[in-house]
Design a protein around this motif. Structure first.
Motif, PDB file in Angstrom:
ATOM      1  N   ALA A  16       0.969  -1.255  -0.100  1.00  0.00           N
ATOM      2  CA  ALA A  16       0.174   0.149  -0.093  1.00  0.00           C
ATOM      3  C   ALA A  16       0.821   1.188  -0.078  1.00  0.00           C
ATOM      4  CB  ALA A  16      -0.960   0.160   1.307  1.00  0.00           C
ATOM      5  N   PHE A  17       2.023   1.265   0.644  1.00  0.00           N
ATOM      6  CA  PHE A  17       2.750   2.466   0.875  1.00  0.00           C
ATOM      7  C   PHE A  17       4.134   2.471   0.243  1.00  0.00           C
ATOM      8  CE2 PHE A  17      -0.337   2.303   4.597  1.00  0.00           C
ATOM      9  CZ  PHE A  17      -1.112   3.545   4.200  1.00  0.00           C
ATOM     10  N   ASN A  50      -3.656 -15.040   1.569  1.00  0.00           N
ATOM     11  CA  ASN A  50      -4.552 -14.436   0.422  1.00  0.00           C
ATOM     12  C   ASN A  50      -5.172 -13.139   0.421  1.00  0.00           C
ATOM     13  OD1 ASN A  50      -8.014 -14.124   1.485  1.00  0.00           O
ATOM     14  ND2 ASN A  50      -6.870 -15.645   2.922  1.00  0.00           N
ATOM     15  N   TYR A  51      -4.932 -12.579   1.816  1.00  0.00           N
ATOM     16  CA  TYR A  51      -5.125 -11.141   1.646  1.00  0.00           C
ATOM     17  C   TYR A  51      -4.111 -10.347   1.156  1.00  0.00           C
ATOM     18  CZ  TYR A  51      -8.815 -12.343   5.135  1.00  0.00           C
ATOM     19  OH  TYR A  51      -9.921 -12.574   5.635  1.00  0.00           O
ATOM     20  N   VAL A  52      -2.853 -10.872   1.117  1.00  0.00           N
ATOM     21  CA  VAL A  52      -1.926 -10.299   0.378  1.00  0.00           C
ATOM     22  C   VAL A  52      -2.033 -10.311  -1.014  1.00  0.00           C
ATOM     23  CG1 VAL A  52       0.537 -10.333  -0.212  1.00  0.00           C
ATOM     24  CG2 VAL A  52      -0.005 -10.744   2.244  1.00  0.00           C
ATOM     25  N   VAL A  53      -2.514 -11.256  -1.542  1.00  0.00           N
ATOM     26  CA  VAL A  53      -2.841 -11.362  -3.106  1.00  0.00           C
ATOM     27  C   VAL A  53      -3.945 -10.307  -3.474  1.00  0.00           C
ATOM     28  CG1 VAL A  53      -3.573 -13.086  -4.972  1.00  0.00           C
ATOM     29  CG2 VAL A  53      -2.025 -13.874  -3.164  1.00  0.00           C
ATOM     30  N   GLN A  54      -5.083 -10.420  -2.739  1.00  0.00           N
ATOM     31  CA  GLN A  54      -6.016  -9.352  -2.893  1.00  0.00           C
ATOM     32  C   GLN A  54      -5.353  -7.935  -2.831  1.00  0.00           C
ATOM     33  OE1 GLN A  54      -9.928 -10.204  -0.718  1.00  0.00           O
ATOM     34  NE2 GLN A  54      -8.839 -11.829   0.122  1.00  0.00           N
ATOM     35  N   LEU A  57      -3.554  -7.201  -6.025  1.00  0.00           N
ATOM     36  CA  LEU A  57      -4.496  -6.937  -7.047  1.00  0.00           C
ATOM     37  C   LEU A  57      -4.936  -5.446  -7.015  1.00  0.00           C
ATOM     38  CD1 LEU A  57      -6.473 -10.158  -7.165  1.00  0.00           C
ATOM     39  CD2 LEU A  57      -4.936  -9.346  -8.926  1.00  0.00           C
ATOM     40  N   GLU A  58      -5.108  -5.044  -5.898  1.00  0.00           N
ATOM     41  CA  GLU A  58      -5.766  -3.406  -5.619  1.00  0.00           C
ATOM     42  C   GLU A  58      -4.639  -2.661  -5.824  1.00  0.00           C
ATOM     43  OE1 GLU A  58      -6.848  -2.249  -1.582  1.00  0.00           O
ATOM     44  OE2 GLU A  58      -8.109  -4.085  -1.517  1.00  0.00           O
ATOM     45  N   THR A  59      -3.169  -3.014  -5.665  1.00  0.00           N
ATOM     46  CA  THR A  59      -2.268  -1.801  -5.710  1.00  0.00           C
ATOM     47  C   THR A  59      -1.318  -1.875  -6.825  1.00  0.00           C
ATOM     48  OG1 THR A  59      -0.943  -3.070  -4.309  1.00  0.00           O
ATOM     49  CG2 THR A  59      -2.123  -1.591  -3.085  1.00  0.00           C
ATOM     50  N   LYS A  94     -14.831 -10.055  -9.473  1.00  0.00           N
ATOM     51  CA  LYS A  94     -15.259  -8.652  -9.392  1.00  0.00           C
ATOM     52  C   LYS A  94     -14.159  -7.683 -10.522  1.00  0.00           C
ATOM     53  CE  LYS A  94     -15.752  -5.179  -6.028  1.00  0.00           C
ATOM     54  NZ  LYS A  94     -15.626  -4.970  -4.345  1.00  0.00           N
ATOM     55  N   LEU A  95     -13.166  -8.079 -10.633  1.00  0.00           N
ATOM     56  CA  LEU A  95     -12.200  -7.236 -11.388  1.00  0.00           C
ATOM     57  C   LEU A  95     -12.327  -7.296 -12.734  1.00  0.00           C
ATOM     58  CD1 LEU A  95      -8.528  -7.786  -9.433  1.00  0.00           C
ATOM     59  CD2 LEU A  95      -9.756  -5.582  -9.885  1.00  0.00           C
ATOM     60  N   VAL A  96     -12.685  -8.754 -13.194  1.00  0.00           N
ATOM     61  CA  VAL A  96     -13.103  -8.955 -14.561  1.00  0.00           C
ATOM     62  C   VAL A  96     -14.161  -8.218 -14.845  1.00  0.00           C
ATOM     63  CG1 VAL A  96     -13.624 -11.004 -16.350  1.00  0.00           C
ATOM     64  CG2 VAL A  96     -11.682 -11.190 -14.878  1.00  0.00           C
TER      65      VAL A  96
END
Length: 112
Positions: A16-17, A50-54, A57-59, A94-96
């Motif tokens: 994130a940072f 799995n939260y890191v993978v998410q 995808l966000e960042t 959701k991304l697709v």
């Protein structure tokens, strides 16, 4: 990589940072392959990773996202069988759908 609760929190904050170079290093580590498996595959099924993978995808930038999504899509059917993998499947769908919406296409229906 980040399979402990607090380790995953640290990696998420780095994503994130961190700057683009640091993010690329982390993504590169996730996409490495060994003779047994690839870290991304293990992370997608893990309770904390799995939260890191998410978060990746966000960042990540669009090019990195496409590369990661291509790797993830190869495992989608398998991921549906894992409790934590289902989170990744939902995020990818959701991304697709969002990508198709941006391009003016109708979202494709996905079979369960």
């Amino acid at each position: 990589m980040s399979q402990q609760k607090f380790a995953s929190n640290v990696i998420e904050k780095c994503l994130a940072f961190g700057n683009p170079v640091e993010r690329q290093i982390l993504i590169g580590k996730m996409l490495e392959s060994t003779t047994e498996s690839e870290p991304l595959e293990v992370m997608m099924k893990d309770q904390f990773a799995n939260y890191v993978v998410q978060k990746v995808l966000e960042t990540c930038d669009d090019q990195q996202r496409e590369m990661i999504l291509t790797r993830i899509k190869a495992h989608l059917n398998t991921l549906k069988k894992y409790t934590y993998g289902k989170h990744i499947v939902a995020r990818v769908e959701k991304l697709v759908a969002a990508g198709e919406k941006r391009q003016g296409l109708q979202p494709a229906c996905t079979a369960a």
